[in-house]
Design an enzyme around this catalytic site. Structure first.
Site, PDB file in Angstrom:
ATOM      1  N   LYS A 281       0.848  -1.190   0.000  1.00  0.00           N
ATOM      2  CA  LYS A 281       0.000   0.000   0.000  1.00  0.00           C
ATOM      3  C   LYS A 281       0.888   1.246   0.000  1.00  0.00           C
ATOM      4  CE  LYS A 281      -3.963  -1.953   2.521  1.00  0.00           C
ATOM      5  NZ  LYS A 281      -4.965  -1.834   1.448  1.00  0.00           N
ATOM      6  N   ASP A 351      -2.557  -7.626  -1.865  1.00  0.00           N
ATOM      7  CA  ASP A 351      -3.357  -6.757  -0.997  1.00  0.00           C
ATOM      8  C   ASP A 351      -4.826  -7.205  -0.940  1.00  0.00           C
ATOM      9  OD1 ASP A 351      -3.877  -4.716   0.721  1.00  0.00           O
ATOM     10  OD2 ASP A 351      -3.832  -3.115  -0.796  1.00  0.00           O
ATOM     11  N   ARG A 355     -10.061 -11.995   1.507  1.00  0.00           N
ATOM     12  CA  ARG A 355     -10.809 -13.096   0.884  1.00  0.00           C
ATOM     13  C   ARG A 355     -10.020 -14.398   0.956  1.00  0.00           C
ATOM     14  NH1 ARG A 355     -10.964  -9.449  -4.385  1.00  0.00           N
ATOM     15  NH2 ARG A 355     -10.808  -7.888  -2.750  1.00  0.00           N
TER      16      ARG A 355
HETATM   17  N1  BES Z   1      -8.220  -4.098   4.121  1.00  0.00           N
HETATM   18  C1  BES Z   1      -8.349  -3.661   2.781  1.00  0.00           C
HETATM   19  C2  BES Z   1      -9.680  -2.935   2.537  1.00  0.00           C
HETATM   20  C3  BES Z   1      -9.907  -1.642   3.279  1.00  0.00           C
HETATM   21  C4  BES Z   1      -9.790  -0.450   2.634  1.00  0.00           C
HETATM   22  C5  BES Z   1     -10.306  -1.637   4.604  1.00  0.00           C
HETATM   23  C6  BES Z   1     -10.021   0.735   3.295  1.00  0.00           C
HETATM   24  C7  BES Z   1     -10.546  -0.467   5.280  1.00  0.00           C
HETATM   25  C8  BES Z   1     -10.417   0.724   4.631  1.00  0.00           C
HETATM   26  C9  BES Z   1      -8.282  -4.851   1.833  1.00  0.00           C
HETATM   27  O1  BES Z   1      -7.469  -5.890   2.254  1.00  0.00           O
HETATM   28  C10 BES Z   1      -7.716  -4.364   0.554  1.00  0.00           C
HETATM   29  O2  BES Z   1      -6.592  -3.962   0.546  1.00  0.00           O
HETATM   30  N2  BES Z   1      -8.524  -4.412  -0.505  1.00  0.00           N
HETATM   31  C11 BES Z   1      -8.106  -3.960  -1.779  1.00  0.00           C
HETATM   32  C12 BES Z   1      -8.492  -5.026  -2.779  1.00  0.00           C
HETATM   33  C13 BES Z   1      -7.895  -4.799  -4.147  1.00  0.00           C
HETATM   34  C14 BES Z   1      -6.405  -5.013  -4.091  1.00  0.00           C
HETATM   35  C15 BES Z   1      -8.536  -5.766  -5.105  1.00  0.00           C
HETATM   36  C16 BES Z   1      -8.828  -2.651  -2.071  1.00  0.00           C
HETATM   37  O3  BES Z   1      -9.993  -2.507  -1.692  1.00  0.00           O
HETATM   38  O4  BES Z   1      -8.200  -1.770  -2.632  1.00  0.00           O
HETATM   39 ZN    ZN Z   2      -7.184  -6.048   4.269  1.00  0.00          ZN
HETATM   40 MN    MN Z   3      -5.450  -5.625   1.721  1.00  0.00          MN
END
Ligand code: BES
Ligand code: ZN
Ligand code: MN
Length: 502
Positions: A281, A351, A355
């Site tokens: 990230k 990231d 899932r």
């Molecule tokens: N934990 C994050 C989602 C998240 C985003 C939680 C903002 C709380 C606040 C999750 O693991 C993630 O990183 N999701 C990605 C998925 C993508 C890589 C397909 C996302 O939502 O960007």
């Molecule tokens: Zn996450």
């Molecule tokens: Mn993530």
């Protein structure tokens, strides 16, 4: 915070502050507010006549009584229009009134049972909302702040005053329920607010074990080796980039042991820190990813409350706890992992780890005999784009279960909204494995849920994407800055409503 019920007349109770209420548009208050008005020679009616207090929602008017009645002060809390009044108004107004008093250094207060008897609100519901509103509205996370002065004094007692003896029993029951709810929600908030160097998978497991032994739940914790034996390649793939050992935590509440079919699984995403892994990230806001275990913490909060309430249903709480880190052993984009159920997943983006963890947690839940499950996960940023920070996204493969979950949320003032679990399967199709772990650019919350749906075959399943709702930047009602404790009360209400229908 202790919430008690006292049989008495509001003007005769000695207290630093008595909270009464006023609906918008009322010129001559009745009930408890009317009794105070009379005892103060119509002081309140005069304030209304002069337009100083209007009963608007959230309005607070503090009146000193100078010894004319037993309460030292009276705080008149505006309830807004009677037509839009409900239990949530009671929760919010109580929270705001308590914070108003706390700012003035008041540590003990009394209140009337707002709305008990109005619009179908029972004395029990009113007292429960008062207890929840007071405790959760006054919640503070101060564990890591050494400052210890008067400003830190919190209110520690709130008494509900009731004249009608026939309502006392119900009020007491409501106050007890509300205190249990607040205890569970505060546990969840504490865990989510805790820093990620402290709230590790190991710490989550310790808290679960401690809670289980105090509350009489069963609890088991599986380590990396146990999970290897079970074939949880998807969960362990996420964990392999971290030096913190992963934990699979199972808490069992048995409220209906004779009927194993009367069960519910609560499955929580417990990523104690989500760096993104090798698909790292960006630095901005990465600190927020300590809260990526909020789903797991919510399951633990709900289990805590169910242990008090003892509803007639068997509830299995399962938390997949690990960090998602980019260590030297981290999984790579391009890796293929095999889940406990045998299905394989191609990793495109490390990231999209929630899932991957939940896939194995869902397989494990089925392995334990769970036939109806709800997962709770801070799964996608996309749900925040779709629904913002106040509404939880819900999807599922069983409409009756989804409906019951939505209405539980509505009932508890924790709004949620169903997104279509449209068949976007082609978007997660992989050339080399059974599926890939990310879909295309659009509908990120739905494609994420589509992956989970692959592991929900044969069971009734609903999914809550709480990425937006577990945390808040603003203080409003019984929400304070930081962790909200959403959707703990929804999960508890769902369990109870399923128990009632069994
Ligand atoms: N934990 C994050 C989602 C998240 C985003 C939680 C903002 C709380 C606040 C999750 O693991 C993630 O990183 N999701 C990605 C998925 C993508 C890589 C397909 C996302 O939502 O960007
Ligand atoms: Zn996450
Ligand atoms: Mn993530």
């Amino acid at each position: 915070m202790r919430v008690t019920v006292i049989h008495g007349e509001v003007t005769q109770v000695s207290t630093p502050a008595l909270i009464i209420d006023l609906f918008e548009g009322v010129t001559h208050p009745e009930g408890a507010t009317g009794a105070v008005d009379q005892a103060l020679d119509n002081a309140i009616s005069q304030l209304i006549a002069e337009g100083e207090t209007k009963g608007k929602r959230g309005e607070m008017t503090l009146v000193h009584t100078f010894g004319r009645i037993a309460p030292f002060r009276v705080l008149m809390a505006g309830l807004g229009k009677e037509s839009s009044f409900n239990v949530n108004t009671i929760r919010e107004v109580t929270a705001e009134a308590c914070r108003f008093l706390r700012r003035r250094g008041i540590t003990s207060a009394a209140t009337i049972a707002h709305g008990a008897g109005i619009g179908g609100i029972s004395p029990k519901d009113s007292a429960q909302a008062i207890a929840e509103g007071a405790s959760l509205g006054l919640y503070r996370f101060t564990e890591y702040q050494s400052r210890d002065d008067d400003a830190r004094d919190n209110m520690d007692e709130l008494s509900i005053i009731e004249m009608d003896g026939s309502k006392l029993h119900e009020l007491e029951e409501g106050a007890r329920q509300g205190s249990w709810m607040a205890e569970g929600v505060s546990l969840t908030r504490d865990m989510v607010n805790s820093p990620p160097n402290v709230m590790t998978p190991k710490r989550m497991a310790e808290i679960a074990m401690e809670m289980a032994s105090v509350k009489g739940l069963e609890c088991t914790v599986l380590d990396r080796l146990d999970m290897q034996e079970l074939g949880m390649g998807s969960f362990l793939g996420v964990a392999q980039g971290s030096v913190e050992p992963p934990k699979l935590i199972t808490m069992q509440y048995r409220g209906d042991p004779e009927h194993p079919d009367n069960n519910l699984g609560l499955l929580g995403k417990g990523i104690t820190f989500d760096s993104g892994g090798l698909s790292l990230k960006t630095a901005t806001g990465m600190e927020d990813m300590k809260r990526d275990m909020a789903g797991g913490a919510s399951v633990m909060g709900a289990m805590n409350i169910l242990a008090h309430q003892q509803p007639k249903i068997n509830v299995t709480g399962i938390i997949g706890a690990t960090e998602n880190m980019p260590g030297g052993g981290a999984q790579r984009p391009g890796d293929i992992v095999r889940t406990m159920g045998g299905k394989t997943i191609e990793i495109l983006n490390t990231d999209a780890e929630g899932r991957l963890v939940l896939a194995d947690v869902m397989c494990y839940a089925k392995h334990l005999g769970v036939t109806r499950m709800v997962d709770i996960a801070t799964l996608t940023g996309a749900v925040v784009v779709a629904l913002g920070n106040r509404i939880t996204g819900v999807m599922g493969n069983d409409q009756p279960l989804v409906d019951q979950l939505l209405s539980a949320g509505q009932h508890m003032g924790e709004p949620s909204w169903q997104l279509p679990l449209h068949d976007y399967k082609d978007m997660i199709r992989s050339n080399v494995a059974d599926m890939k772990n990310t879909g295309g650019r659009g509908a990120g919350s739905i494609t994420a849920a589509c992956i989970l749906a692959e592991f929900a075959e044969g069971v009734a399943w609903a999914h809550m994407d709480v990425a937006g709702t577990t945390y808040t930047d603003r203080e409003k009602g019984y929400m304070v800055k930081g962790a909200t404790g959403v959707p703990v009360r929804t999960l508890v209400e769902l369990s109870n409503s399923l128990a009632r229908q069994a």
